[in-house]
Design a protein around this motif. Structure first.
Motif, PDB file in Angstrom:
ATOM      1  N   ALA B 206       0.822  -1.222   0.000  1.00  0.00           N
ATOM      2  CA  ALA B 206       0.000   0.000   0.000  1.00  0.00           C
ATOM      3  C   ALA B 206       0.852   1.266   0.000  1.00  0.00           C
ATOM      4  N   HIS B 207       1.928   1.277   0.816  1.00  0.00           N
ATOM      5  CA  HIS B 207       2.694   2.529   0.923  1.00  0.00           C
ATOM      6  C   HIS B 207       3.517   2.816  -0.327  1.00  0.00           C
ATOM      7  N   GLU B 208       3.615   1.833  -1.211  1.00  0.00           N
ATOM      8  CA  GLU B 208       4.342   2.042  -2.473  1.00  0.00           C
ATOM      9  C   GLU B 208       3.396   2.348  -3.638  1.00  0.00           C
ATOM     10  N   ALA B 209       2.099   2.455  -3.326  1.00  0.00           N
ATOM     11  CA  ALA B 209       1.119   2.555  -4.414  1.00  0.00           C
ATOM     12  C   ALA B 209       0.386   3.890  -4.391  1.00  0.00           C
ATOM     13  N   ILE B 210      -0.070   4.315  -5.563  1.00  0.00           N
ATOM     14  CA  ILE B 210      -0.863   5.544  -5.677  1.00  0.00           C
ATOM     15  C   ILE B 210      -2.081   5.270  -6.551  1.00  0.00           C
ATOM     16  N   MET B 211      -3.211   5.796  -6.099  1.00  0.00           N
ATOM     17  CA  MET B 211      -4.465   5.658  -6.849  1.00  0.00           C
ATOM     18  C   MET B 211      -4.710   6.938  -7.613  1.00  0.00           C
ATOM     19  N   ILE B 212      -5.170   6.817  -8.847  1.00  0.00           N
ATOM     20  CA  ILE B 212      -5.553   7.999  -9.616  1.00  0.00           C
ATOM     21  C   ILE B 212      -7.013   7.865 -10.009  1.00  0.00           C
ATOM     22  N   GLY B 213      -7.845   8.770  -9.531  1.00  0.00           N
ATOM     23  CA  GLY B 213      -9.273   8.647  -9.801  1.00  0.00           C
ATOM     24  C   GLY B 213      -9.975   9.980  -9.871  1.00  0.00           C
ATOM     25  N   ASP B 214     -11.234   9.935 -10.303  1.00  0.00           N
ATOM     26  CA  ASP B 214     -12.029  11.175 -10.401  1.00  0.00           C
ATOM     27  C   ASP B 214     -13.021  11.306  -9.252  1.00  0.00           C
ATOM     28  N   ASP B 215     -13.062  10.308  -8.350  1.00  0.00           N
ATOM     29  CA  ASP B 215     -14.048  10.309  -7.262  1.00  0.00           C
ATOM     30  C   ASP B 215     -13.323  10.595  -5.949  1.00  0.00           C
ATOM     31  N   ILE B 216     -13.603  11.764  -5.381  1.00  0.00           N
ATOM     32  CA  ILE B 216     -12.867  12.203  -4.188  1.00  0.00           C
ATOM     33  C   ILE B 216     -13.098  11.248  -3.012  1.00  0.00           C
ATOM     34  N   VAL B 217     -14.272  10.704  -2.901  1.00  0.00           N
ATOM     35  CA  VAL B 217     -14.563   9.810  -1.772  1.00  0.00           C
ATOM     36  C   VAL B 217     -14.194   8.362  -2.113  1.00  0.00           C
ATOM     37  N   GLY B 218     -14.743   7.855  -3.209  1.00  0.00           N
ATOM     38  CA  GLY B 218     -14.568   6.441  -3.543  1.00  0.00           C
ATOM     39  C   GLY B 218     -13.149   6.081  -3.918  1.00  0.00           C
ATOM     40  N   ASP B 219     -12.505   6.922  -4.721  1.00  0.00           N
ATOM     41  CA  ASP B 219     -11.138   6.634  -5.156  1.00  0.00           C
ATOM     42  C   ASP B 219     -10.111   7.164  -4.149  1.00  0.00           C
ATOM     43  N   VAL B 220     -10.169   8.488  -3.910  1.00  0.00           N
ATOM     44  CA  VAL B 220      -9.112   9.139  -3.130  1.00  0.00           C
ATOM     45  C   VAL B 220      -9.220   8.756  -1.658  1.00  0.00           C
ATOM     46  N   GLY B 221     -10.400   8.987  -1.077  1.00  0.00           N
ATOM     47  CA  GLY B 221     -10.582   8.684   0.348  1.00  0.00           C
ATOM     48  C   GLY B 221     -10.382   7.203   0.630  1.00  0.00           C
ATOM     49  N   GLY B 222     -10.952   6.368  -0.216  1.00  0.00           N
ATOM     50  CA  GLY B 222     -10.840   4.914  -0.020  1.00  0.00           C
ATOM     51  C   GLY B 222      -9.402   4.436  -0.063  1.00  0.00           C
ATOM     52  N   ALA B 223      -8.648   4.905  -1.050  1.00  0.00           N
ATOM     53  CA  ALA B 223      -7.246   4.481  -1.187  1.00  0.00           C
ATOM     54  C   ALA B 223      -6.419   4.973  -0.002  1.00  0.00           C
ATOM     55  N   GLN B 224      -6.661   6.204   0.405  1.00  0.00           N
ATOM     56  CA  GLN B 224      -5.889   6.767   1.528  1.00  0.00           C
ATOM     57  C   GLN B 224      -6.151   5.985   2.813  1.00  0.00           C
ATOM     58  N   ARG B 225      -7.390   5.551   3.010  1.00  0.00           N
ATOM     59  CA  ARG B 225      -7.695   4.790   4.231  1.00  0.00           C
ATOM     60  C   ARG B 225      -6.978   3.444   4.243  1.00  0.00           C
ATOM     61  N   CYS B 226      -6.542   2.995   3.072  1.00  0.00           N
ATOM     62  CA  CYS B 226      -5.779   1.742   2.988  1.00  0.00           C
ATOM     63  C   CYS B 226      -4.285   1.984   3.063  1.00  0.00           C
ATOM     64  N   GLY B 227      -3.869   3.226   3.290  1.00  0.00           N
ATOM     65  CA  GLY B 227      -2.445   3.508   3.403  1.00  0.00           C
ATOM     66  C   GLY B 227      -1.777   3.853   2.088  1.00  0.00           C
ATOM     67  N   MET B 228      -2.584   4.041   1.057  1.00  0.00           N
ATOM     68  CA  MET B 228      -2.038   4.434  -0.236  1.00  0.00           C
ATOM     69  C   MET B 228      -2.092   5.953  -0.370  1.00  0.00           C
ATOM     70  N   ARG B 229      -1.360   6.459  -1.365  1.00  0.00           N
ATOM     71  CA  ARG B 229      -1.527   7.854  -1.747  1.00  0.00           C
ATOM     72  C   ARG B 229      -2.569   7.921  -2.871  1.00  0.00           C
ATOM     73  N   ALA B 230      -3.070   9.120  -3.134  1.00  0.00           N
ATOM     74  CA  ALA B 230      -4.106   9.234  -4.172  1.00  0.00           C
ATOM     75  C   ALA B 230      -4.137  10.631  -4.774  1.00  0.00           C
ATOM     76  N   LEU B 231      -4.280  10.656  -6.090  1.00  0.00           N
ATOM     77  CA  LEU B 231      -4.447  11.921  -6.825  1.00  0.00           C
ATOM     78  C   LEU B 231      -5.865  11.980  -7.386  1.00  0.00           C
ATOM     79  N   GLN B 232      -6.441  13.182  -7.401  1.00  0.00           N
ATOM     80  CA  GLN B 232      -7.714  13.339  -8.091  1.00  0.00           C
ATOM     81  C   GLN B 232      -7.494  14.086  -9.397  1.00  0.00           C
ATOM     82  N   VAL B 233      -8.092  13.548 -10.459  1.00  0.00           N
ATOM     83  CA  VAL B 233      -8.037  14.224 -11.760  1.00  0.00           C
ATOM     84  C   VAL B 233      -9.244  15.143 -11.896  1.00  0.00           C
ATOM     85  N   ARG B 234      -9.059  16.239 -12.623  1.00  0.00           N
ATOM     86  CA  ARG B 234     -10.167  17.181 -12.848  1.00  0.00           C
ATOM     87  C   ARG B 234     -10.926  16.804 -14.127  1.00  0.00           C
ATOM     88  N   THR B 235     -11.196  15.528 -14.287  1.00  0.00           N
ATOM     89  CA  THR B 235     -11.996  15.040 -15.418  1.00  0.00           C
ATOM     90  C   THR B 235     -13.114  14.168 -14.844  1.00  0.00           C
TER      91      THR B 235
END
Lengths: 270, 270
Positions: B206-235
């Protein structure tokens, strides 16, 4: 539990739920619950005031009353408190122009309302009209509003028809609330304003009134929170587990409306 | 905010959401988001591991991958983590026989599952198949079970198609939860088990992984709660208010996948 004498002392007015108490709805118009036609007649011959307080939002009051009269019930439009006409008043007062997600049957209750360029959404028990397309349209209207207003005619979880349990408007209200991140305004039971409207129309104070319904939360809990008493009938959507509901305890459980009226005529008018 | 060098240090694996990041869906199959085809190609030529982590539950993986390949994306079925095959594994493990409220497209993912005499309900993004009749059937199955089990493939509020915002499965999950008085089990983002499955399939911690998604809660929040980093795209379904979300703050906001990949290739592999 206290004796019925004590529980029903001072009752002057009776609010009757319709679906599940008077009759069970169904595709063929449904069927009266045994004993209910006579029970309503006896109640209306007594000194107690009677008002029908329904969350029915698929049919107009005219249609509902017509259906019930054909089943033998003594009921007229003026005796019925229903959410669509109540909502129609609110829309006028607040200059709201609704996008309507409702059955054709109830649309006539909104005949005087401007529905162009909508600035709110009104949902009723739309039954088969709860298609994905119609739900998505209501969702899109809400998402385009700066301050989305969603008005729901009741928030029932389900009701019982002769063919089985049926999803009610509350489920679809929750879907739109979640999708839009908003909270709906409920017009109908268990909203306190709605019970108060029915009491006002009947001309009875809350502490002198009793609600008879099949919904432990919407009818019984709602009425009690307004200072009324409430009985649950073991007809309609009643389930045995309702008698051990974790939050709501009725002032009495009766097999059906006929038994409720027996008790009221015996104890309430003393 | 810290420099990108610091924010992206040590990233070895990238999880890509599909809808709203690679392409916007639509009736005609939708359209790739400008720059995303090339961005995926560049990412796959790099030393970073890549996995596609979607909540798509209208299409089978085969259909989805076919559609994306026709749009020019370098993607194969084995690189995709999708909720329907994940749910299929869970059903097998727990000997659950589902009543399926899903599109025909995704039904093939449950081909090996016994669906006779159902003891649970599985709902996916069923689109037009979310008719009142189908929802009521799922509701009735749940109400007849002693311990109702509802499995929802994702719990998204809505997604974006080329024609506009569309209600997602989460809205219908909430409707059934409310009507039945139950809580659904979610298979898909933001469920931690689902992110962990994707990480395991990619072979990255998890700490070596990053999620890229358009959903602030489902993608970004979910990944961060698993110990990952996450970027949100403006698309996709991104809305400007997401950057001031009260609960979730992304590790970075980027205009689109192309910009995310630029940054990753510049900073992550150092």
């Amino acid at each position: 539990m206290a004796a019925w004498d004590k529980r029903l002392a001072g009752v002057r007015g009776v609010l009757l739920d319709i679906s599940g108490v008077l009759y069970d709805g169904g595709e063929d118009g449904g069927a009266p619950i045994p004993g209910s036609v006579e029970a309503v007649a006896r109640l209306k011959r007594s000194r107690l005031k009677v008002r029908f307080c329904t969350n029915e939002s698929q049919k107009s009051r005219r249609e509902l009353v017509g259906l019930l009269r054909r089943q033998g019930f003594d009921i007229s439009e003026g005796e019925v408190t229903a959410p669509a006409p109540a909502a129609s008043l609110i829309l006028k007062e607040r200059s709201l122009r609704p996008h309507l997600l409702v059955c054709d049957g109830v649309r006539s209750e909104f005949g005087q309302i401007d529905t162009t360029n909508p600035n709110c959404v009104v949902i009723a028990d739309a039954g088969e009209d709860f298609s994905y397309q119609n739900m998505n349209k209501a969702f899109q209207v809400l998402m385009e509003l700066e301050k989305p207003v969603l008005i729901s005619l009741g928030k029932g979880r389900y009701y019982k028809e002769t063919s089985g349990l049926m999803l009610d408007v509350g489920a679809y209200m929750k879907a739109l609330e979640y999708a839009c991140g908003i909270e709906a305004e409920v017009v109908g039971k268990p909203s306190p304003e709605y019970f108060q409207l029915a009491l006002k129309e009947m001309g009875v104070e809350a502490h002198e009134a009793i609600m008879i319904g099949d919904d432990i939360v919407g009818d019984v809990g709602g009425a009690q929170r307004c200072g009324m008493r409430a009985l649950q009938v073991r007809t309609g959507k009643f389930r045995p587990s309702d008698e051990q509901h974790p939050q709501v305890k009725a002032d009495g459980y009766v097999d059906n409306l006929a038994e409720a009226v027996d008790l009221l005529l015996q104890h309430a008018t003393k």
